[in-house]
Design an enzyme around this catalytic site. Structure first.
Site, mmCIF file in Angstrom:
data_model
loop_
_atom_site.group_PDB
_atom_site.id
_atom_site.type_symbol
_atom_site.label_atom_id
_atom_site.label_comp_id
_atom_site.label_asym_id
_atom_site.label_seq_id
_atom_site.Cartn_x
_atom_site.Cartn_y
_atom_site.Cartn_z
ATOM 1 N N ARG A 1 0.849 -1.187 0.000
ATOM 2 C CA ARG A 1 0.000 0.000 0.000
ATOM 3 C C ARG A 1 0.885 1.238 0.000
ATOM 4 O O ARG A 1 1.539 1.527 0.990
ATOM 5 C CB ARG A 1 -0.919 0.017 1.232
ATOM 6 N N LYS B 1 -15.200 10.334 -13.078
ATOM 7 C CA LYS B 1 -16.115 9.459 -12.340
ATOM 8 C C LYS B 1 -15.266 8.458 -11.554
ATOM 9 O O LYS B 1 -15.073 7.317 -11.976
ATOM 10 C CB LYS B 1 -17.083 8.766 -13.316
HETATM 11 N N1 PDD Z 1 -24.536 8.922 -10.817
HETATM 12 N N2 PDD Z 1 -23.219 13.774 -11.208
HETATM 13 C C1 PDD Z 1 -22.837 12.829 -10.340
HETATM 14 C C2 PDD Z 1 -21.966 13.217 -9.197
HETATM 15 C C3 PDD Z 1 -23.261 11.494 -10.512
HETATM 16 O O1 PDD Z 1 -22.860 10.552 -9.654
HETATM 17 C C4 PDD Z 1 -24.111 11.178 -11.607
HETATM 18 C C5 PDD Z 1 -24.597 9.780 -11.864
HETATM 19 C C6 PDD Z 1 -24.496 12.195 -12.491
HETATM 20 C C7 PDD Z 1 -25.388 11.932 -13.673
HETATM 21 O O2 PDD Z 1 -24.726 11.206 -14.674
HETATM 22 P P1 PDD Z 1 -25.514 10.258 -15.673
HETATM 23 O O3 PDD Z 1 -26.619 11.072 -16.266
HETATM 24 O O4 PDD Z 1 -24.506 9.878 -16.688
HETATM 25 O O5 PDD Z 1 -26.042 9.095 -14.885
HETATM 26 C C8 PDD Z 1 -24.020 13.479 -12.266
HETATM 27 C C9 PDD Z 1 -24.683 7.514 -11.030
HETATM 28 C C10 PDD Z 1 -26.038 7.112 -11.487
HETATM 29 C C11 PDD Z 1 -24.207 6.824 -9.768
HETATM 30 O O6 PDD Z 1 -23.047 6.972 -9.449
HETATM 31 O O7 PDD Z 1 -25.008 6.167 -9.120
#
Ligand code: PDD
Length: 288
Positions: free
Chosen positions: A104, A151
């Site tokens: 780690r 993400k």
């Molecule tokens: N979440 N912003 C954030 C911080 C998000 O986590 C998400 C989606 C979105 C919308 O993105 P999209 O339309 O592509 O789903 C915006 C997903 C669903 C999740 O992490 O559960």
């Protein structure tokens, strides 16, 4: 038994294991995507794969597969589930350090193979009754880092803020950074001001949602006035309508914000129109 994809093969979920020294587990070092699947057809898969590539590039991890390989995995995985509407999760972590390297260490390990996991859960779109009633939301200062366009799986701030909403009996926490709306803890946010649909422009302070992109496309195609740019906290609080959007929540009207009614306290006409356009678009895509 529904199968998952782990590191190059399909296997039953209960036979899929990841080592304890995986950097996803120890450091939250990885990225993910959530792709809605309708009737076993992934929705906007290429856009999700492009965003996955952007996230991987952002964390300096090579994409383990090309677009065609990802497409094949997604379709095959969707076919192997015993439910037709799915929420497909793709996750790539920086993997497990090779022997002889620290187990780690924040710095990247040398030559580690990424861990790739793909699995599906049943997708239950929001019920008509919930869309008709709307949901409530709270606001909070945005506590996150400066790369919210990636993400990443390290979601501590989002987790705590979503939980705060749930404990307030609400569906979402909406973030304010420097007096401006950014997004929700797990959704993008749109507001309607005097008939114009307003939403922040993509930036490193928000994730550009695939649903967000579809909503903007549909608005342009159907002559709904749009302004993409700064939405102030005051603009949010005085909006006629507020919606949250995501792949799983679709277009969900927010009717109470911090215990104050939004507009007349009921889902607005633009939300209803956009939801109808979105449902029609989904149908069209699935028939194609
Ligand atoms: N979440 N912003 C954030 C911080 C998000 O986590 C998400 C989606 C979105 C919308 O993105 P999209 O339309 O592509 O789903 C915006 C997903 C669903 C999740 O992490 O559960």
């Amino acid at each position: 038994m529904n199968e998952v994809w782990l590191n190059g093969r399909f296997l039953p979920a209960d036979a899929a294991n990841v080592p304890v020294f995986d950097r996803g587990f120890l450091l939250g070092d990885g990225v993910y995507e959530i792709v809605p699947v309708y009737s076993r057809k992934p929705f906007r898969l290429d856009a999700h794969l492009a965003r996955l590539q952007h996230s991987l590039q952002g964390i300096r991890l090579a994409n383990p597969y090309g677009i065609e390989a990802w497409r094949k995995i997604a379709l095959e995985l969707a076919a192997r589930q015993d439910f037709a509407d799915q929420s497909l999760l793709i996750q790539v972590t920086r993997g497990v350090p090779l022997p002889g390297q620290p187990l780690r260490d924040h710095a990247f390990p040398r030559d580690a193979a990424p861990t790739v996991l793909v699995f599906a859960q049943p997708l239950v779109p929001p019920a008509e009754a919930q869309k008709a009633a709307g949901v409530c939301a709270i606001t909070a200062p945005d506590p996150r880092w400066q790369r919210c366009d990636l993400k990443v799986i390290s979601l501590m701030a989002n987790v705590l803020m979503r939980q705060r909403a749930v404990e307030a009996g609400c569906a979402e926490t909406i973030f304010i950074r420097d007096g401006l709306l950014t997004e929700g803890a797990a959704s993008n946010i749109f507001v309607v001001q005097d008939g114009t649909l307003c939403t922040p422009a993509p930036s490193t302070h928000m994730l550009t949602g695939i649903t967000y992109e579809v909503v903007l496309e549909l608005a342009a195609r159907h002559g709904i006035a749009v302004r993409v740019g700064e939405v102030t906290e005051a603009g949010l609080r005085s909006a006629d309508e507020i919606w949250m959007t995501s792949s799983t929540k679709e277009i969900m009207p927010v009717v109470m914000l911090d215990e104050m009614p939004v507009g007349n306290g009921r889902p607005g006409p633009v939300a209803r129109q956009m939801d109808a356009l979105y449902q029609q678009f989904k149908q069209d895509v699935m028939r194609r």
